[in-house]
Design a protein around this motif. Sequence first.
Motif, PDB file in Angstrom:
ATOM      1  N   ARG A  48      -1.878  10.216  -8.311  1.00  0.00           N
ATOM      2  CA  ARG A  48      -0.970   8.974  -8.255  1.00  0.00           C
ATOM      3  C   ARG A  48      -0.825   8.804  -6.687  1.00  0.00           C
ATOM      4  N   ARG A  51       2.821   7.447  -5.754  1.00  0.00           N
ATOM      5  CA  ARG A  51       3.842   8.233  -5.921  1.00  0.00           C
ATOM      6  C   ARG A  51       3.648   9.259  -4.727  1.00  0.00           C
ATOM      7  N   GLU A  54       4.919   7.634  -1.743  1.00  0.00           N
ATOM      8  CA  GLU A  54       6.544   7.621  -1.476  1.00  0.00           C
ATOM      9  C   GLU A  54       6.845   9.059  -1.201  1.00  0.00           C
ATOM     10  N   ASP A 191      -1.157   1.710  -7.752  1.00  0.00           N
ATOM     11  CA  ASP A 191       0.002   2.365  -7.914  1.00  0.00           C
ATOM     12  C   ASP A 191       1.048   1.801  -6.920  1.00  0.00           C
ATOM     13  N   THR A 193       4.056   0.824  -4.555  1.00  0.00           N
ATOM     14  CA  THR A 193       5.099   1.622  -4.024  1.00  0.00           C
ATOM     15  C   THR A 193       6.507   0.581  -3.364  1.00  0.00           C
TER      16      THR A 193
END
Length: 284
Positions: A48, A51, A54, A191, A193
């Motif tokens: 990920r 993720r 982040e 993905d 953010t």
Amino acid sequence: MAAEKSLDKLRGEIDRLDDALHDLLMKRAEVVERVAALKEDGGQVTLRPGREAEIVRRIVARHGGRFPKPTLARLWRELISGMCAIQGQVSMAVYSPERGAGYLDLARDHYGSSAVMTPWSSPGQVVRAVAEGSANVGILPMPDRDDGELWWTSLMGDSTDLPRIVTRLPFSGATRSDGLEALVVARQSFDPTGYDRSWLGVETLPDVSRARLRAVLGAAGLEPTALAATHRQSDSWLHLVEISGALSPDDRRLAKLVERREPVLRCALLGGYPVPLSPEDLAD
């Protein structure tokens, strides 16, 4: 004597803190195992990138004290990589030209010392390894480098199994002396953010200038941050464009970009990446 007792007391405190850190680390690993058990992916490693970005960005932002932020970011990257290894072994196909191991170093810095890396002599071999499933991720040269192979054009097909760009390295903001950067591809969607860039492959009529391409993109509501590369064919030109923000395949702006078919014939979303930490992010 008093100084020695004070040192012994402080060393004992450090030992207790180390034990507390280790206890938390083991608890974190237990939570990761529970997360893995809930996933319906047959035990496959699922990365990920958004993720993970982040997590590192949040930890760096809340940090205080004299412990260096670049070291903190690298420490957390190694931690994340170790936690991913609990779910399964991460395998990487890494572009490794004849001279220098820079891309291997970039891969190791981001994905940790436990990742399995296979060097390949051409970007095309890296893309194929990821597309065929023999590698979870591929490490590729930036497309504006003069490496002779336009690997990004192979991502412009219609197959849903094609690799997509998911990360840009280095993420930690640490600038290498040689200025080397890389893009990471994987067989998964980007993905988002909230602080991202996207990559578009755009096919146009021949002889479309960079200024006109920027204008056409802007008219569709897209903000280009870089026109990275152009491949000139006899009947059309292929352009690699970096766009501000995270795009999805069903973004209406992409449909608007091609609705007139002049000068844009088609466009393909090639993925994206979380914006890396800047030197300012990592400053004390």
